[in-house]
Design an enzyme around this catalytic site. Structure first.
Site, PDB file in Angstrom:
ATOM      1  N   ARG A 161       0.830  -1.210   0.000  1.00  0.00           N
ATOM      2  CA  ARG A 161       0.000   0.000   0.000  1.00  0.00           C
ATOM      3  C   ARG A 161       0.864   1.260   0.000  1.00  0.00           C
ATOM      4  O   ARG A 161       0.513   2.272   0.582  1.00  0.00           O
ATOM      5  CB  ARG A 161      -0.966   0.006   1.198  1.00  0.00           C
ATOM      6  CG  ARG A 161      -1.877  -1.192   1.267  1.00  0.00           C
ATOM      7  CD  ARG A 161      -2.818  -1.269   0.071  1.00  0.00           C
ATOM      8  NE  ARG A 161      -3.579  -2.508   0.100  1.00  0.00           N
ATOM      9  CZ  ARG A 161      -3.223  -3.638  -0.489  1.00  0.00           C
ATOM     10  NH1 ARG A 161      -2.102  -3.688  -1.204  1.00  0.00           N
ATOM     11  NH2 ARG A 161      -3.955  -4.718  -0.407  1.00  0.00           N
ATOM     12  N   SER A 236     -11.568  -0.733   2.958  1.00  0.00           N
ATOM     13  CA  SER A 236     -10.685  -1.080   4.075  1.00  0.00           C
ATOM     14  C   SER A 236     -10.062   0.187   4.654  1.00  0.00           C
ATOM     15  O   SER A 236      -9.378   0.918   3.939  1.00  0.00           O
ATOM     16  CB  SER A 236      -9.589  -2.027   3.598  1.00  0.00           C
ATOM     17  OG  SER A 236     -10.149  -3.203   3.075  1.00  0.00           O
ATOM     18  N   GLU A 332      -5.117   2.929   6.249  1.00  0.00           N
ATOM     19  CA  GLU A 332      -4.759   2.816   4.838  1.00  0.00           C
ATOM     20  C   GLU A 332      -5.215   4.063   4.087  1.00  0.00           C
ATOM     21  O   GLU A 332      -4.616   4.455   3.098  1.00  0.00           O
ATOM     22  CB  GLU A 332      -5.440   1.566   4.254  1.00  0.00           C
ATOM     23  CG  GLU A 332      -5.157   1.301   2.809  1.00  0.00           C
ATOM     24  CD  GLU A 332      -5.775   0.011   2.329  1.00  0.00           C
ATOM     25  OE1 GLU A 332      -6.345   0.003   1.223  1.00  0.00           O
ATOM     26  OE2 GLU A 332      -5.734  -0.998   3.061  1.00  0.00           O
TER      27      GLU A 332
END
Length: 336
Positions: A161, A236, A332
């Site tokens: 990520r 998420s 995230e």
């Protein structure tokens, strides 16, 4: 150019904040022109699909909403097709475009919210696949020189990520297009991660195609993840933490069912959603800010939550998981 523009419909959390100025960008030439004519010298704020951000306050900037369109094959050989999509293309629509052409590589990334241009920034991934696996290159506008530059896979410095655009090149470039190298045949399917194989078995599919895998991923995501059009969310919210194998072994003694995925010889990845659920926070709600009832990895806005309320909820989730497991989980999404 619009002024004092509401961004409520431009971020998937549905947070009600305003932009000082706002322009819908439909071409690279227009993008350059708007930047050059920014006479008030407002800071620039790049807005793509608004799916990986949590807005906590009004945006005192010139918001450039990337809405450029176009998908084309730029190269082809016996085994592969290089296909380029403009930054404003909706990611899921682009994935379905490649799947319908029987081009393999992106099928596991079906139904991820957002647009193509933002996909390399955090190296989006799901079900054992990340875009770095098929990424060829991207074009980006240098905000200092207003020249288009090309970045290779190596140039992007992809991590979990992560990419160079989240770190040393943050706010220095605007991604304008992305090119992927996809397989024409003899596809390599990734069905062991998550519940893909189970879903294929449920559908009695023993010899799946990439379209079957894509459809399975869509069914799984729809069963677990809320539709942003119905409940505000950004998918998420937390990254899955990576921990040392030795620490994982110590956790197994008290939590024999804790799942994990190998990262390398010394580290494993633990699902953050499992940690949050075991900490008793699945379905937890404070006002209109909550942890989703079906997927604990997702924070949701049930209606009128503010960005600040969602941040406070995220901090509470982090503190509770840390206290119970000794594991730090990090967001995230980009918090702005």
């Amino acid at each position: 150019m619009q002024f004092n523009q509401s961004l409520k419909n431009y971020n998937t959390f549905g947070i009600s904040v305003n932009a000082a100025a706002f322009v819908d960008i439909t071409s690279v030439d227009q993008l350059k022109q708007v930047i050059q004519q920014n006479s008030n010298k407002l800071p620039l704020f790049i807005l793509s699909g608004g799916s990986n951000m949590l807005l906590t306050k009004d945006v005192d900037a010139l918001v450039l909403h990337l809405n450029t369109k176009g998908i084309e094959v730029v190269n082809e050989d016996h085994d592969f097709v290089w296909i380029q999509a403009q930054a404003g293309e909706i990611w899921h629509d682009f994935v379905l475009n490649t799947v319908n052409r029987n081009l393999g590589g992106l099928e596991n990334l079906s139904l991820i919210p957002g647009k193509v241009g933002s996909s390399p920034i955090q190296n989006i991934g799901a079900y054992g696949v990340e875009i770095k696996d098929t990424f060829h290159n991207l074009t980006a506008l240098n905000l200092e020189t207003l020249q288009i530059e090309i970045f290779s896979n190596t140039d992007c410095e992809f991590g979990y990520r992560e990419s160079v655009f989240k770190n040393k090149l943050k706010d220095k470039y605007i991604i304008t297009s992305v090119t992927f190298k996809l397989k024409k045949a003899t596809h390599i399917l990734h069905t062991s991660y998550g519940a893909i194989q189970q879903e294929l078995d449920t559908q009695n599919i023993s010899n799946p195609t990439i379209k079957d895998v894509s459809n399975a991923v869509i069914v799984i995501r729809q069963s677990k993840l809320p539709d942003p059009k119905e409940i505000g969310n950004s998918g998420s919210f937390f990254k899955n933490p990576v921990i040392d194998k030795s620490f994982y072994q110590s956790l197994l003694e008290k939590n024999p069912d804790i799942p994990h995925y190998p990262v390398n010889d010394t580290q494993v990845k633990v699902p953050a959603g499992w940690l949050i659920e075991q900490a008793g926070l699945k379905g937890y709600r404070k006002g209109d800010a909550g942890v989703h009832t079906k997927q604990a990895l997702v924070l949701v806005n049930y209606g009128n939550a503010t960005g600040e309320e969602l941040i406070n909820l995220a901090k509470y989730v982090q503190a509770t998981v840390l206290q119970k497991f000794g594991i730090e989980i990090n967001p995230e999404v980009n918090i702005i």
